[in-house]
Write a protein that holds these residues in place. Structure first.
Motif, PDB file in Angstrom:
ATOM      1  N   THR A  18       0.936  -1.251   0.005  1.00 35.80           N
ATOM      2  CA  THR A  18       0.039   0.008  -0.026  1.00 35.80           C
ATOM      3  C   THR A  18       0.960   1.332  -0.035  1.00 35.80           C
ATOM      4  O   THR A  18       2.203   1.173  -0.144  1.00 35.80           O
ATOM      5  N   ALA A  19       0.300   2.670  -0.127  1.00 40.92           N
ATOM      6  CA  ALA A  19       1.034   3.559   0.024  1.00 40.92           C
ATOM      7  C   ALA A  19       0.580   4.913   0.196  1.00 40.92           C
ATOM      8  O   ALA A  19      -0.573   4.899   0.201  1.00 40.92           O
ATOM      9  N   VAL A  86      -8.424   7.929  -3.493  1.00 49.89           N
ATOM     10  CA  VAL A  86      -9.064   6.956  -3.179  1.00 49.89           C
ATOM     11  C   VAL A  86     -10.870   7.166  -3.777  1.00 49.89           C
ATOM     12  O   VAL A  86     -11.390   6.422  -4.351  1.00 49.89           O
ATOM     13  N   MET A  87     -11.262   8.361  -3.812  1.00 49.20           N
ATOM     14  CA  MET A  87     -12.500   8.624  -4.390  1.00 49.20           C
ATOM     15  C   MET A  87     -12.736   8.486  -5.955  1.00 49.20           C
ATOM     16  O   MET A  87     -13.421   7.826  -6.505  1.00 49.20           O
ATOM     17  N   SER A  88     -11.248   9.170  -6.564  1.00 50.41           N
ATOM     18  CA  SER A  88     -11.425   8.962  -7.937  1.00 50.41           C
ATOM     19  C   SER A  88     -11.102   7.423  -8.337  1.00 50.41           C
ATOM     20  O   SER A  88     -11.486   7.318  -9.602  1.00 50.41           O
ATOM     21  N   GLU A 126      -6.524  -0.656  -0.822  1.00 50.33           N
ATOM     22  CA  GLU A 126      -5.396  -1.098  -0.910  1.00 50.33           C
ATOM     23  C   GLU A 126      -4.442  -1.121  -2.211  1.00 50.33           C
ATOM     24  O   GLU A 126      -3.392  -0.745  -2.446  1.00 50.33           O
ATOM     25  N   THR A 127      -5.167  -1.570  -3.258  1.00 53.42           N
ATOM     26  CA  THR A 127      -4.817  -1.491  -4.762  1.00 53.42           C
ATOM     27  C   THR A 127      -4.627   0.098  -5.079  1.00 53.42           C
ATOM     28  O   THR A 127      -3.556   0.181  -5.815  1.00 53.42           O
ATOM     29  N   GLY A 142      -4.919  -5.261  13.083  1.00 56.40           N
ATOM     30  CA  GLY A 142      -5.498  -4.998  14.378  1.00 56.40           C
ATOM     31  C   GLY A 142      -6.595  -5.698  14.431  1.00 56.40           C
ATOM     32  O   GLY A 142      -7.345  -6.032  13.651  1.00 56.40           O
ATOM     33  N   PRO A 143      -7.308  -5.401  15.891  1.00 62.41           N
ATOM     34  CA  PRO A 143      -8.490  -5.984  15.995  1.00 62.41           C
ATOM     35  C   PRO A 143      -9.904  -5.424  15.380  1.00 62.41           C
ATOM     36  O   PRO A 143     -10.794  -6.051  15.276  1.00 62.41           O
ATOM     37  N   ASN A 144      -9.753  -4.079  14.848  1.00 63.75           N
ATOM     38  CA  ASN A 144     -10.759  -3.486  14.205  1.00 63.75           C
ATOM     39  C   ASN A 144     -10.909  -4.112  12.585  1.00 63.75           C
ATOM     40  O   ASN A 144     -11.863  -3.721  11.638  1.00 63.75           O
ATOM     41  N   GLY A 145      -9.855  -4.594  12.198  1.00 66.86           N
ATOM     42  CA  GLY A 145      -9.797  -5.525  10.731  1.00 66.86           C
ATOM     43  C   GLY A 145      -9.360  -4.165   9.735  1.00 66.86           C
ATOM     44  O   GLY A 145      -8.917  -3.189  10.042  1.00 66.86           O
ATOM     45  N   GLY A 146      -9.812  -4.631   8.492  1.00 67.00           N
ATOM     46  CA  GLY A 146      -9.823  -3.663   7.350  1.00 67.00           C
ATOM     47  C   GLY A 146      -8.168  -4.065   7.005  1.00 67.00           C
ATOM     48  O   GLY A 146      -7.646  -5.098   6.968  1.00 67.00           O
ATOM     49  N   ILE A 147      -7.656  -3.073   6.376  1.00 68.08           N
ATOM     50  CA  ILE A 147      -6.217  -3.004   5.877  1.00 68.08           C
ATOM     51  C   ILE A 147      -5.527  -1.847   6.474  1.00 68.08           C
ATOM     52  O   ILE A 147      -6.007  -0.871   6.871  1.00 68.08           O
TER      53      ILE A 147
END
Length: 209
Positions: A18-19, A86-88, A126-127, A142-147
């Motif tokens: 990721t970046a 992220v939006m675009s 992530e992509t 972590g515990p909340n997940g996601g990336i």
């Protein structure tokens, strides 16, 4: 000259990518305390959901809010660019004004935080982020997940960011020394650990749905 990150916290192992993006000139920060809530997957593909609120407590992850790090404006500009990408790129949309603050790390280092509430697709983010910086890696979220991922920005002034995302939240941290943005190389995992420590304080589950 390569700057090394000396902050505290564990060192989660890196996996894929990721970046982050570029920064703008530094300025004196002002922390905010607005919040946002939503429903987010508790794991990267899990089915348990929780509502979260984002805030900027006086101490987050064991780090005190900084009184005079002059970098929050730079970090906000970086986060705004990431949110725009992220939006675009179809990774989601922020639905409220971001929360933001700067926190003091050891050795006169500063970690800034800009957090968004909205509707997001973590895998897509992530992509998108993987194409925006150099030396990208993902880490345990972590515990909340996601990336969760970190990278060095590629447009001057070079610096390092970490980004996490769930279905309803996105957080961006950026790292600074006394002279400006810090590039993380061998110490990138420590930056990820600091980000996770902070995330565990600023992103709080409110209720299960």
């Amino acid at each position: 000259v390569v700057l090394t990150h000396k902050s505290s916290g564990g060192s989660p192992s890196a996996s894929s990518s990721t970046a982050g993006t570029a920064t703008s000139p530094a300025a004196k920060p002002s922390a905010t305390k607005s919040t946002g809530t939503g429903t987010s997957a508790a794991g990267g593909g899990g089915t348990t959901a929780a509502a979260y609120t984002l805030s900027t407590p006086a101490t987050a992850g064991g780090y005190a809010m900084g009184q005079d790090p002059h970098f929050l404006l730079t970090a906000t500009a970086t986060a705004t660019q990431i949110a725009g990408a992220v939006m675009s790129g179809g990774g989601g949309t922020a639905k409220a004004n971001p929360v933001s603050a700067a926190y003091q790390l050891p050795a006169s280092q500063v970690m800034t935080f800009v957090g968004y509430s909205g509707t997001f697709t973590p895998a897509k983010i992530e992509t998108i982020l993987a194409s925006l910086g150099s030396d990208p890696h993902t880490y345990p979220a972590g515990p909340n997940g996601g990336i969760l991922g970190c990278a060095n920005t590629t447009v001057a002034p070079d610096g390092a960011v970490c980004v996490w995302a769930t279905a309803t939240t996105m957080g961006v941290t950026e790292f600074f020394t006394a002279s400006g943005p810090e590039t993380l190389n061998a110490a990138q995992a420590k930056g990820a650990a600091d980000t996770l420590n902070l995330r565990n304080s600023v992103e709080i589950g409110r209720a299960h749905v």
